[in-house]
Structures are given as structure tokens and as C-alpha cells.
Design an enzyme around this catalytic site. Structure first.
Site, PDB file in Angstrom:
ATOM      1  N   SER A 152     -10.489   0.386   2.282  1.00 15.18           N
ATOM      2  CA  SER A 152     -10.169   1.029   1.072  1.00 15.18           C
ATOM      3  C   SER A 152      -9.133  -0.070   0.615  1.00 15.18           C
ATOM      4  O   SER A 152      -9.117  -0.531  -0.592  1.00 15.18           O
ATOM      5  CB  SER A 152      -9.783   2.267   0.773  1.00 15.18           C
ATOM      6  OG  SER A 152      -8.651   2.521   1.805  1.00 15.18           O
ATOM      7  N   HIS A 158      -3.826   1.371   0.192  1.00 15.68           N
ATOM      8  CA  HIS A 158      -4.225   1.152  -1.509  1.00 15.68           C
ATOM      9  C   HIS A 158      -2.971   0.242  -2.019  1.00 15.68           C
ATOM     10  O   HIS A 158      -3.403  -0.888  -2.679  1.00 15.68           O
ATOM     11  CB  HIS A 158      -4.473   2.157  -2.055  1.00 15.68           C
ATOM     12  CG  HIS A 158      -5.584   3.028  -1.446  1.00 15.68           C
ATOM     13  ND1 HIS A 158      -5.858   4.714  -1.923  1.00 15.68           N
ATOM     14  CD2 HIS A 158      -6.545   2.981  -0.382  1.00 15.68           C
ATOM     15  CE1 HIS A 158      -6.839   5.002  -1.136  1.00 15.68           C
ATOM     16  NE2 HIS A 158      -7.051   4.168  -0.654  1.00 15.68           N
TER      17      HIS A 158
END
Length: 204
Positions: free
Chosen positions: A126, A179
Site C-alpha cells: 500500500s 502510506h
């Protein structure tokens, strides 16, 4: 004498060629992720225990290079696969060098941030998704390209909500550190790849 054709065919052919290569590269990378997930499942999660990123551990520095290749489960991998292919493909249309630079900075930015301020063993691609997405969002402003800015606007309307995953009070159980670091790496890559203004020196 034949003149040069101004219909943009070479440019379209170049983009088409990049698109084909990009699909192969991104498809191959995702296939690798699925193969690793199958192997990890068969080994009862041994790969995660060995190669997942362990924050602030000296050995964990090496895990920076492996943790995006691993996922907690199949659903985790599936949630990352489609945006990884979409964003990676769009970046690849600008060329292999641009793609590799954006990917490398997203990878390292995500990994270093998790290593510095993460909690617990971290896995997942991610951070790469956030990095490539952030790259696509800002590069048009650095490049002064209205086409890239328009694409960024479309992508933001469709996927902008995922940026909430970089906030510690929203991300929940997922790694907001990965992230945030990935997005920072993508922005840095766009900054480094911006066109350089060239000065023209005239003679008297």
C-alpha cells in the site's frame, strides 16, 4: 522530397509501445505478489515473520526491501493489486526511468518511515500505491502540464479518499506510516523529475 509528417504518429506509437510494456511489467509484478502470497500461506506465515519490516531493529533495515512484497492475507493483496496496476501503468506511460524512480522513492520512503515510527511487523504494497498516486497528483504542477493536471483531478475525484489512510486517527489498524512515507516519496520523485529550466547564453 518528402516532408515530415506532423500528425503525431511517432508519439502515439511510442505511447502504445510503453503501454504494452507497462502492462507486462505491472502484470508480472502483481503475479509475483500472488506467488509470494501462496508460498507464504503454504509456509504458515513464515515469510512474514522473517521478512516483514520490524521497526527500529537493525535487521529491520533489510526488511525495507522485502516488506512490500508480502501481505497479511489474500484480501489484503487484492485490495492493493488493482490500484497498484492502475497507478503504476499511468506512471509507466511516461517511461521506464520515470516509473522506476517513482517506485524506488515510494518504496524507500514508505520503508524508512515505517522503520522510524512504525508499530509492529508491517507488510504490504500500500505504501507503493500511495507513492505512485501522490506522484500522479503532483507531477503536473511541477511539469506545468495541463494534461497531467487534468489527469490528477480525475484521479483525485475517483481515488482521493484513500489519502485519508495516511492520517493516524483515520487509518485504524493499517499502517498509516507506510502510506504517509510512500506518498512523501512519490512527491519527492515528482520534484526530482521536474523539467530543468535551461539558460540560453547569447553572444554579442
Amino acid at each position: 522530397m518528402a516532408g515530415l509528417m506532423g500528425d503525431g504518429r511517432p508519439e502515439r506509437q511510442d505511447i502504445a509501445s510503453r503501454a504494452k510494456v507497462g502492462l507486462v511489467v505491472l502484470g508480472g509484478f502483481v503475479a509475483l505478489l500472488f506467488a509470494i502470497e501462496v508460498a507464504n500461506s503454504l509456509m504458515m506465515g513464515a515469510l512474514i515473520r522473517t521478512f516483514g519490516l520490524r521497526p527500529r531493529s537493525p535487521d529491520g533495515l533489510l526488511d525495507i526491501f522485502t516488506f512490500p512484497l508480502l501481505h497479511a492475507n489474500l484480501n489484503h493483496l487484492l485490495s492493493n493489486s488493482l490500484p497498484l496496476v492502475i497507478f503504476g501503468f499511468l506512471v509507466f506511460l511516461s517511461g521506464l526511468r520515470v516509473f522506476l524512480t517513482a517506485l524506488a522513492f515510494s518504496w524507500l520512503g514508505s520503508g524508512l518511515t515505517v522503520w522510524l515510527i512504525g508499530n509492529g511487523v508491517t507488510v504490504g504494497a500500500s505504501g507503493l500505491v500511495f507513492g505512485l498516486f501522490a506522484f500522479l497528483l503532483v507531477r503536473g504542477f511541477f511539469n506545468r502540464s495541463w494534461r497531467q493536471i487534468l489527469l490528477a483531478m480525475v484521479l483525485f475525484m475517483g481515488y482521493g479518499s484513500i489519502l485519508l489512510g495516511a492520517l493516524p486517527f483515520v487509518a485504524g489498524y493499517v499502517s498509516w506510516q507506510a502510506h504517509l512515507g510512500g506518498a512523501a516519496g512519490g512527491i519527492l520523485a515528482a520534484l526530482l523529475l521536474r523539467p530543468r529550466d535551461t539558460a540560453v547564453v547569447g553572444g554579442s
